[in-house]
Design a protein around this motif. Sequence first.
Motif, PDB file in Angstrom:
ATOM      1  N   ASN A  52       0.821  -1.216   0.000  1.00 41.43           N
ATOM      2  CA  ASN A  52       0.000   0.000   0.000  1.00 41.43           C
ATOM      3  C   ASN A  52       0.855   1.267   0.000  1.00 41.43           C
ATOM      4  OD1 ASN A  52      -3.028  -0.891   0.518  1.00 41.43           O
ATOM      5  ND2 ASN A  52      -1.717  -2.229   1.749  1.00 41.43           N
ATOM      6  N   GLU A  53       2.073   1.170  -0.543  1.00 40.92           N
ATOM      7  CA  GLU A  53       3.010   2.293  -0.478  1.00 40.92           C
ATOM      8  C   GLU A  53       2.443   3.551  -1.111  1.00 40.92           C
ATOM      9  OE1 GLU A  53       7.702   3.289  -1.488  1.00 40.92           O
ATOM     10  OE2 GLU A  53       6.770   1.463  -2.259  1.00 40.92           O
ATOM     11  N   SER A  54       1.846   3.437  -2.289  1.00 41.27           N
ATOM     12  CA  SER A  54       1.331   4.635  -2.958  1.00 41.27           C
ATOM     13  C   SER A  54       0.163   5.232  -2.170  1.00 41.27           C
ATOM     14  CB  SER A  54       0.896   4.305  -4.383  1.00 41.27           C
ATOM     15  OG  SER A  54      -0.144   3.345  -4.389  1.00 41.27           O
ATOM     16  N   ARG A  55      -0.693   4.402  -1.616  1.00 43.32           N
ATOM     17  CA  ARG A  55      -1.804   4.908  -0.821  1.00 43.32           C
ATOM     18  C   ARG A  55      -1.285   5.606   0.437  1.00 43.32           C
ATOM     19  NH1 ARG A  55      -3.516  -0.416  -2.187  1.00 43.32           N
ATOM     20  NH2 ARG A  55      -5.141  -0.401  -3.781  1.00 43.32           N
ATOM     21  N   LEU A  56      -0.266   5.020   1.078  1.00 43.28           N
ATOM     22  CA  LEU A  56       0.311   5.643   2.266  1.00 43.28           C
ATOM     23  C   LEU A  56       0.940   6.990   1.942  1.00 43.28           C
ATOM     24  CD1 LEU A  56       2.057   2.845   4.379  1.00 43.28           C
ATOM     25  CD2 LEU A  56       0.178   4.338   5.080  1.00 43.28           C
ATOM     26  N   MET A  57       1.599   7.079   0.798  1.00 45.55           N
ATOM     27  CA  MET A  57       2.222   8.353   0.424  1.00 45.55           C
ATOM     28  C   MET A  57       1.177   9.459   0.305  1.00 45.55           C
ATOM     29  SD  MET A  57       5.457   7.979   0.360  1.00 45.55           S
ATOM     30  CE  MET A  57       5.236   6.812   1.717  1.00 45.55           C
ATOM     31  N   ASN A  58       0.026   9.111  -0.252  1.00 48.73           N
ATOM     32  CA  ASN A  58      -1.052  10.112  -0.360  1.00 48.73           C
ATOM     33  C   ASN A  58      -1.576  10.495   1.022  1.00 48.73           C
ATOM     34  OD1 ASN A  58      -0.952  10.149  -3.163  1.00 48.73           O
ATOM     35  ND2 ASN A  58      -2.447   8.499  -3.378  1.00 48.73           N
ATOM     36  N   VAL A  59      -1.670   9.512   1.910  1.00 51.55           N
ATOM     37  CA  VAL A  59      -2.106   9.810   3.278  1.00 51.55           C
ATOM     38  C   VAL A  59      -1.092  10.718   3.968  1.00 51.55           C
ATOM     39  CG1 VAL A  59      -2.404   8.773   5.572  1.00 51.55           C
ATOM     40  CG2 VAL A  59      -3.544   7.759   3.595  1.00 51.55           C
ATOM     41  N   PHE A  60       0.202  10.430   3.802  1.00 50.88           N
ATOM     42  CA  PHE A  60       1.240  11.241   4.440  1.00 50.88           C
ATOM     43  C   PHE A  60       1.185  12.685   3.938  1.00 50.88           C
ATOM     44  CE2 PHE A  60       4.158   7.300   5.049  1.00 50.88           C
ATOM     45  CZ  PHE A  60       3.367   6.899   6.109  1.00 50.88           C
ATOM     46  N   LYS A  61       0.979  12.849   2.638  1.00 55.43           N
ATOM     47  CA  LYS A  61       0.910  14.211   2.079  1.00 55.43           C
ATOM     48  C   LYS A  61      -0.252  14.991   2.679  1.00 55.43           C
ATOM     49  CE  LYS A  61       3.076  13.021  -2.346  1.00 55.43           C
ATOM     50  NZ  LYS A  61       2.871  12.824  -3.803  1.00 55.43           N
ATOM     51  N   GLU A  62      -1.391  14.318   2.830  1.00 53.86           N
ATOM     52  CA  GLU A  62      -2.555  14.976   3.421  1.00 53.86           C
ATOM     53  C   GLU A  62      -2.297  15.309   4.889  1.00 53.86           C
ATOM     54  OE1 GLU A  62      -6.247  16.672   4.072  1.00 53.86           O
ATOM     55  OE2 GLU A  62      -5.104  16.298   2.223  1.00 53.86           O
ATOM     56  N   MET A  63      -1.650  14.410   5.615  1.00 53.57           N
ATOM     57  CA  MET A  63      -1.328  14.677   7.019  1.00 53.57           C
ATOM     58  C   MET A  63      -0.353  15.840   7.138  1.00 53.57           C
ATOM     59  SD  MET A  63      -0.994  10.773   8.478  1.00 53.57           S
ATOM     60  CE  MET A  63      -0.516  11.288  10.140  1.00 53.57           C
ATOM     61  N   GLU A  64       0.627  15.933   6.230  1.00 61.33           N
ATOM     62  CA  GLU A  64       1.581  17.044   6.261  1.00 61.33           C
ATOM     63  C   GLU A  64       0.881  18.366   5.962  1.00 61.33           C
ATOM     64  OE1 GLU A  64       4.419  15.701   3.420  1.00 61.33           O
ATOM     65  OE2 GLU A  64       5.318  14.224   4.775  1.00 61.33           O
ATOM     66  N   ARG A  65      -0.071  18.325   5.044  1.00 66.54           N
ATOM     67  CA  ARG A  65      -0.812  19.549   4.716  1.00 66.54           C
ATOM     68  C   ARG A  65      -1.584  20.053   5.923  1.00 66.54           C
ATOM     69  NH1 ARG A  65      -5.668  21.206   3.465  1.00 66.54           N
ATOM     70  NH2 ARG A  65      -6.588  19.141   3.765  1.00 66.54           N
ATOM     71  N   ARG A  66      -2.115  19.132   6.746  1.00 66.84           N
ATOM     72  CA  ARG A  66      -2.898  19.516   7.916  1.00 66.84           C
ATOM     73  C   ARG A  66      -2.041  19.700   9.158  1.00 66.84           C
ATOM     74  NH1 ARG A  66      -6.277  14.854   6.842  1.00 66.84           N
ATOM     75  NH2 ARG A  66      -5.733  14.191   8.959  1.00 66.84           N
ATOM     76  N   GLY A  67      -0.741  19.497   9.049  1.00 65.74           N
ATOM     77  CA  GLY A  67       0.140  19.653  10.200  1.00 65.74           C
ATOM     78  C   GLY A  67       0.145  18.471  11.136  1.00 65.74           C
TER      79      GLY A  67
END
Length: 652
Positions: free
Chosen positions: A630-645
């Motif tokens: 699920n690496e690609s899905r996790l990367m998208n989750v990480f980007k969203e988490m970084e955007r929200r701090g």
Amino acid sequence: MLYSVPLPGTASASETPAHRFPTARAGLTACAPPDITTVYGAFQYRLARDPERLTMGRRPVLQAGDAATPTKPRLGAYEWLTYREINEITRELGAGLAKMVRQGKEPGRVVIYAPTSREWTLCMLACYAQGLQVVTAYDTLGADGVLHAMNETGAQIVFAHASQLPLLLRVAPRMASVHSVVYYADACGASPEARDAASRLARTHAVATVDDARRVGRAWPRDAHVAHGSDVALVMYTSGSTGAPRGAVVAHGGLLAVCGAIEQLVPAAVDRDADRVLSYLPLAHVLAFFVETYCLYAGLAIGYGTPRTLADTGEASGLGDLRALRPAVMLGVPLVWAGLRSAILRQVAQRPRVVQWVFHAAVEAKAWLAARGLPAGLLDRVVFRKTRAATGGRLKFAITGGAQISGALHKFVSAAVCPLLQGYGLTEASGLVAVQLPGDATRGNVGAPMPCVEIKLIDAPGSNYFARDGCGEICLRGPTVFRGYLGEENCLEGDGWLRTGDVGRWVEGGRLAVVDRLRNLVKLANGEFVALEALEAAYAAAARVALVCVVADARMRRPCAIVSLDQDCPADPVDPDRVLALLLDAARAAGLPPQHMLAAVCIDPEPWTPENGMLTAASKLRRAAISQRNESRLMNVFKEMERRGERLCDKD
């Protein structure tokens, strides 16, 4: 009631006192009465007293399943063997196996590479009738895994189900020590592929059916050659959730010390003449193995099933194993109980809304009554009659182990099906270490230390657990503790203590609660520790969710997760935000603090199974494999988490 007592003078600044079961204060249980110290000795003990007692039942196949449409096979009623018949079979098979072992090559080891079945246990007893050692290999292991078990142990014989023969043919050139293969097939016979593999394998190895091996044994009979309690019974491979599995060297005496401890705790709760135990979990795992050993000793009838055939088929005469056997005791891992809960809730959801309300209210009411030791017979007869009937209607209690279970799931199964007792065990301790006793309706703990072990908790300062708080790494000592891993004999502290890597806490009454594993404790960016397995158990209680893999590291303010949904719930149209809301509902119900609330999730559309490598054979998460898939899905989750701090940016 006291479930354990501290031993005076055993505490220190960094260690809790050693705790023992109250009856073991003066000494730990070291065998099964009267002085039984080997697995075959346990079988002989019952054989001498009840030669005509029935056990080891299996179901004949009336109609095979269809591989094209994956329908379940249709099975008949259980057919049983007597102890006398088992003795005859195992003496013949044992003599045949011993004849195959090349003299001068010690120790004689046999790899059992087969699913849980009557034949698995017959082979095990046959080995022990001749002092041979058993090497366990999960039937779901691939080529590399079974090769590792064969070659590292220097095994000479592989005992396999016919369906494993094509794989054995592929790895045959790399089998360094195995020279013989003994196989069996079910009532449907061997497939054409299996027969072809057997024929080709016979060009380089000795290949025999079980009947062939028994004929050899009849032609070359041997007296029983039973091991001693200190001799090796098993080289049992751990399921390998991280890295290659290691072979734990387990002695006969350790297994029988566990049996002796069980004999002290459960006789009043079982009827040896009427009660049956369902065996369907992998016998290559210590949980199923020690229970089977105890049943053979105690004379409890064992009926074999499979995860695929537990429930009814819905066809005429298509009873599942549970309703066909009607067991009194059943083992399971949290994944099994979660699947059972999902099936029950799907049925409840089809009823009128008022019936649904009554059902859920009854779950809460029964939990309240059980916690106070009050009877709930009316609820069982009126509300839970159908759910109890689906499991045969005779379950007195079930035991859950292998991983932590959420309080919500524990409460549900205990109310809707039967009392669910939580246990804690290790291959390295010959099986059971602690268990809740029948009648104990508490949750969130694994009950009392077994009378065969003593337990202490030691500081784990790197994870912020300290003995002064009644918490720390669980350490064990006693006759059940193993002698080490194959090739790694010095695994114990100087005074015989085994450090388990698990974190425990002493709770009310001297019960033990397992908090997590040290390697699964992660510090977040705010310095807060997260116990991954504990969180996963809490979140897995959410509706529509099968399994949860929590992801956390030092860059995160809150964890996130990869989710596997109930297989009856299609993944594609499911909104991750809706799934996150369900998970957070479960977290609030479990009383998780705000910093343990998931910040985001992604959904894996494929189920997690041992066959696709996402779970171990013992149904534990393979975190690295799940994250990689699920690496690609996790990367998208990480980007969203970084955007929200919620997560710090990755450093270059």
